[in-house]
Enzyme design. Structure first.
Site, PDB file in Angstrom:
ATOM      1  N   ILE A 123       2.269  15.357  -3.654  1.00 34.97           N
ATOM      2  CA  ILE A 123       1.936  14.055  -3.076  1.00 34.97           C
ATOM      3  C   ILE A 123       0.721  14.326  -2.184  1.00 34.97           C
ATOM      4  O   ILE A 123       0.690  15.313  -1.451  1.00 34.97           O
ATOM      5  CB  ILE A 123       3.144  13.502  -2.286  1.00 34.97           C
ATOM      6  CG1 ILE A 123       2.858  12.179  -1.597  1.00 34.97           C
ATOM      7  CG2 ILE A 123       3.636  14.467  -1.248  1.00 34.97           C
ATOM      8  CD1 ILE A 123       4.122  11.596  -0.937  1.00 34.97           C
ATOM      9  N   SER A 124      -0.305  13.480  -2.271  1.00 36.73           N
ATOM     10  CA  SER A 124      -1.556  13.732  -1.542  1.00 36.73           C
ATOM     11  C   SER A 124      -1.359  13.642  -0.038  1.00 36.73           C
ATOM     12  O   SER A 124      -0.442  12.991   0.460  1.00 36.73           O
ATOM     13  CB  SER A 124      -2.630  12.722  -1.951  1.00 36.73           C
ATOM     14  OG  SER A 124      -2.939  12.838  -3.306  1.00 36.73           O
ATOM     15  N   GLN A 125      -2.300  14.265   0.653  1.00 34.27           N
ATOM     16  CA  GLN A 125      -2.418  14.161   2.109  1.00 34.27           C
ATOM     17  C   GLN A 125      -2.556  12.667   2.473  1.00 34.27           C
ATOM     18  O   GLN A 125      -3.247  11.929   1.775  1.00 34.27           O
ATOM     19  CB  GLN A 125      -3.691  14.932   2.451  1.00 34.27           C
ATOM     20  CG  GLN A 125      -4.156  14.932   3.854  1.00 34.27           C
ATOM     21  CD  GLN A 125      -5.582  15.502   3.920  1.00 34.27           C
ATOM     22  OE1 GLN A 125      -6.214  15.754   2.887  1.00 34.27           O
ATOM     23  NE2 GLN A 125      -6.057  15.686   5.123  1.00 34.27           N
TER      24      GLN A 125
END
Ligand code: SAH
Length: 204
Positions: free
Chosen positions: A51-53
């Site tokens: 999951i992206s930053q």
């Protein structure tokens, strides 16, 4: 998270900020990672995916300049967090995931959390979702060598598409705008995403 990571780095779109204040990010990561859920980095979500930053999510969402009435296509459902953010802002989110375990898990989570305006499909997202096209905006949350042509075809004239484009280890975040006169591309800078795998992406 929103004050220190998102507003401090210049995100101003109030719809994006409100969405990020509303969606409980810790519900989209495994229990073991709950303490890290609001930290300034990407997190593993199983199946070798991430999951992206939070800031990248805010930046990509803001770049699409979404309106309430928009219908948005997301490629790479993963944990469902990005789709949940989009679902706060627009009327309908179509999201496609090619990993069946992630698809099953996340579809259940959308049900539990009552994200009724998110429609999830198990498929290769590089071919888009023709029957529901055209879309006002498209967001690809995995990296490929080029923007898949079917996605450009399924974008409404006047619409925007954002995708990490480049090699396996490093990509540039490209914003494509489709106009009557042709498409234009803006490079929003370097990033690092997992692979977009499929017919118009990397081989498995
Ligand atoms: N948006 C996600 C990020 C997930 S990481 C989130 O908020 O958590 C990228 C995801 O893209 C992975 O789950 C991976 O399985 C998926 N993916 C890769 N290639 C794909 C394809 N061709 N079609 C659909 N999903 C794909």
């Amino acid at each position: 998270m929103v004050d220190r990571q998102i507003i401090a780095r210049g995100i101003t779109d109030t719809a994006v900020l409100d969405a990020m204040l509303t969606v409980p990010r810790h519900l989209f990561v495994s229990e073991a990672l709950i303490d890290s859920a609001y930290m300034d980095y990407p997190l593993p979500i199983g199946e070798g995916q991430t999951i992206s930053q939070p800031y990248i999510i805010a930046e990509m969402t803001q770049a699409l300049q979404l309106k309430k009435e928009h219908r948005v296509l997301e490629i790479g459902t993963g944990s469902g967090y990005q789709a949940a953010i989009l679902a706060q802002i627009v009327s309908r989110v179509y999201t496609v995931e090619r990993n069946n375990n992630l698809f099953m898990r996340t579809r259940k989570l959308f049900d539990t959390l009552k994200y009724h305006n998110v429609i999830a499909k198990y498929s290769d997202g590089t071919i888009g979702w023709k029957s529901e096209s055209p879309f006002d905006a498209i967001m690809v949350t995995a990296g490929g060598e080029k923007i898949p042509q079917p996605l450009i075809d399924q974008l409404e004239t006047g619409g925007k598409l954002i995708m990490p484009v480049g090699g396996l280890m490093f990509q540039e975040l490209l914003l494509l705008e489709k106009r009557q006169s042709g498409t234009s591309i803006t490079n929003l800078g370097g990033c690092r995403f997992v692979k977009l795998i499929g017919q118009h992406g990397w081989k498995d």
